[in-house]
Design a protein around this motif. Structure first.
Motif, PDB file in Angstrom:
ATOM      1  N   TYR A 196     -38.251  25.956  -6.508  1.00 49.04           N
ATOM      2  CA  TYR A 196     -36.879  26.434  -6.321  1.00 49.04           C
ATOM      3  C   TYR A 196     -36.020  25.354  -5.667  1.00 49.04           C
ATOM      4  O   TYR A 196     -34.953  25.004  -6.156  1.00 49.04           O
ATOM      5  CB  TYR A 196     -36.894  27.710  -5.469  1.00 49.04           C
ATOM      6  CG  TYR A 196     -35.527  28.258  -5.155  1.00 49.04           C
ATOM      7  CD1 TYR A 196     -34.767  28.875  -6.142  1.00 49.04           C
ATOM      8  CD2 TYR A 196     -35.008  28.157  -3.873  1.00 49.04           C
ATOM      9  CE1 TYR A 196     -33.503  29.376  -5.855  1.00 49.04           C
ATOM     10  CE2 TYR A 196     -33.749  28.656  -3.575  1.00 49.04           C
ATOM     11  CZ  TYR A 196     -33.010  29.266  -4.569  1.00 49.04           C
ATOM     12  OH  TYR A 196     -31.766  29.754  -4.281  1.00 49.04           O
ATOM     13  N   TYR A 254     -32.327  31.307  -1.121  1.00 47.69           N
ATOM     14  CA  TYR A 254     -33.083  30.264  -0.407  1.00 47.69           C
ATOM     15  C   TYR A 254     -33.753  30.882   0.823  1.00 47.69           C
ATOM     16  O   TYR A 254     -34.941  30.674   1.063  1.00 47.69           O
ATOM     17  CB  TYR A 254     -32.142  29.128   0.004  1.00 47.69           C
ATOM     18  CG  TYR A 254     -32.789  28.073   0.854  1.00 47.69           C
ATOM     19  CD1 TYR A 254     -33.384  26.961   0.273  1.00 47.69           C
ATOM     20  CD2 TYR A 254     -32.815  28.190   2.248  1.00 47.69           C
ATOM     21  CE1 TYR A 254     -33.993  25.984   1.061  1.00 47.69           C
ATOM     22  CE2 TYR A 254     -33.421  27.219   3.034  1.00 47.69           C
ATOM     23  CZ  TYR A 254     -34.005  26.124   2.435  1.00 47.69           C
ATOM     24  OH  TYR A 254     -34.606  25.172   3.218  1.00 47.69           O
ATOM     25  N   ASN A 302     -36.644  33.203  -0.247  1.00 48.02           N
ATOM     26  CA  ASN A 302     -37.819  32.435  -0.667  1.00 48.02           C
ATOM     27  C   ASN A 302     -38.503  31.760   0.520  1.00 48.02           C
ATOM     28  O   ASN A 302     -39.727  31.719   0.603  1.00 48.02           O
ATOM     29  CB  ASN A 302     -37.431  31.389  -1.707  1.00 48.02           C
ATOM     30  CG  ASN A 302     -37.117  31.984  -3.050  1.00 48.02           C
ATOM     31  OD1 ASN A 302     -37.339  33.158  -3.287  1.00 48.02           O
ATOM     32  ND2 ASN A 302     -36.581  31.183  -3.944  1.00 48.02           N
TER      33      ASN A 302
END
Length: 193
Positions: free
Chosen positions: A141, A167, A170
Motif C-alpha cells: 500500500y 493509511y 492499514n
C-alpha cells in the motif's frame, strides 16, 4: 534441524556458517548491507537466516549479508533473538527469491518448520505468519505512493489526504498483528518453562 528446513524449502542449497561481525539495526538487513557496500565495497548476498527455538521450531527469515571485497561473507546486522543464532549466522544463499530494494525494507514471508505439537507453538507460528502478511499488505500500500524526497537515504512518500484514513487503518492493522504475535511469543515462552 537446518537440514530438514533446507530440504523442505530450499532443495540441496548449501548451509553456511557466516560470522556476525557488526551490530547494525535489527530488521534492516537490506539497507544495512546496501549502505555498507556503498562505503566499503563488496556486494549484497540474499538468502535465508536460520534460527532454532530448541524443541519448538526452525525459522527461515529472508536476510541479506555482506560479501567483502575479498569474497568472504559477513553478517553485519544484529539479530532480534541472539540466543537463537549465537556468534555465527546459519545462512542459505538464495539467488531465486526476488526482492525490491531502494531504500525501503522489502517484506518476504518467513518459513517455519514446526518441531513440536505444543498448542502455543502452533499459535505462535500462525500469528507470526499473519503479522508478516499484514506487513506485506502495508508495504504494498505505502510503496504505491510517489516518493517526494529522500532523507538519510530513505524515501519519503506523499500520502494524499484522501488516503490518510486508509493509511491509518492499514498501519493499525499491522501494529495489532505485531502485538498479537508478541503476545503469542510470550505464551510460548511461558509454556516452555
Amino acid at each position: 534441524m537446518a537440514i530438514e528446513i533446507r530440504n523442505k524449502y530450499f532443495g540441496s542449497a548449501e548451509i553456511l556458517s557466516v560470522p556476525i561481525t557488526n551490530q547494525l539495526a535489527v530488521g534492516h538487513c537490506y539497507t544495512n548491507v546496501q549502505d555498507w557496500v556503498s562505503r566499503n565495497g563488496g556486494s549484497s548476498v540474499y538468502g535465508w537466516l536460520l534460527s532454532v527455538w530448541p524443541g519448538q521450531f526452525v525459522e527461515a527469515t529472508h536476510h541479506a549479508v555482506w560479501r567483502t571485497p575479498d569474497g568472504d561473507l559477513e553478517d553485519i546486522t544484529a539479530h532480534a533473538y541472539p540466543a537463537m543464532t549465537g556468534e555465527f549466522s546459519t545462512f542459505i544463499i538464495d539467488p531465486h527469491t526476488r526482492i525490491r530494494t531502494g531504500g525501503e525494507e522489502p517484506v518476504v514471508l518467513t518459513k517455519y518448520l514446526q518441531l513440536s505439537e505444543l498448542k502455543e507453538t502452533t499459535e505462535f507460528i500462525h500469528s507470526m505468519r499473519t503479522a508478516i502478511r499484514a506487513k506485506e499488505e502495508f508495504h504494498e500500500y505505502v510503496t504505491s505512493f510517489p516518493i517526494i524526497r529522500h532523507e538519510n537515504g530513505r524515501p519519503v512518500r506523499r500520502i494524499p489526504n484522501t488516503h490518510k484514513r486508509q493509511y491509518d487503518v492499514n498501519n493499525s492493522k499491522m501494529v495489532n498483528k505485531d502485538r498479537q504475535a508478541n503476545d503469542a511469543r510470550i505464551r510460548l515462552i511461558a509454556a516452555c518453562k
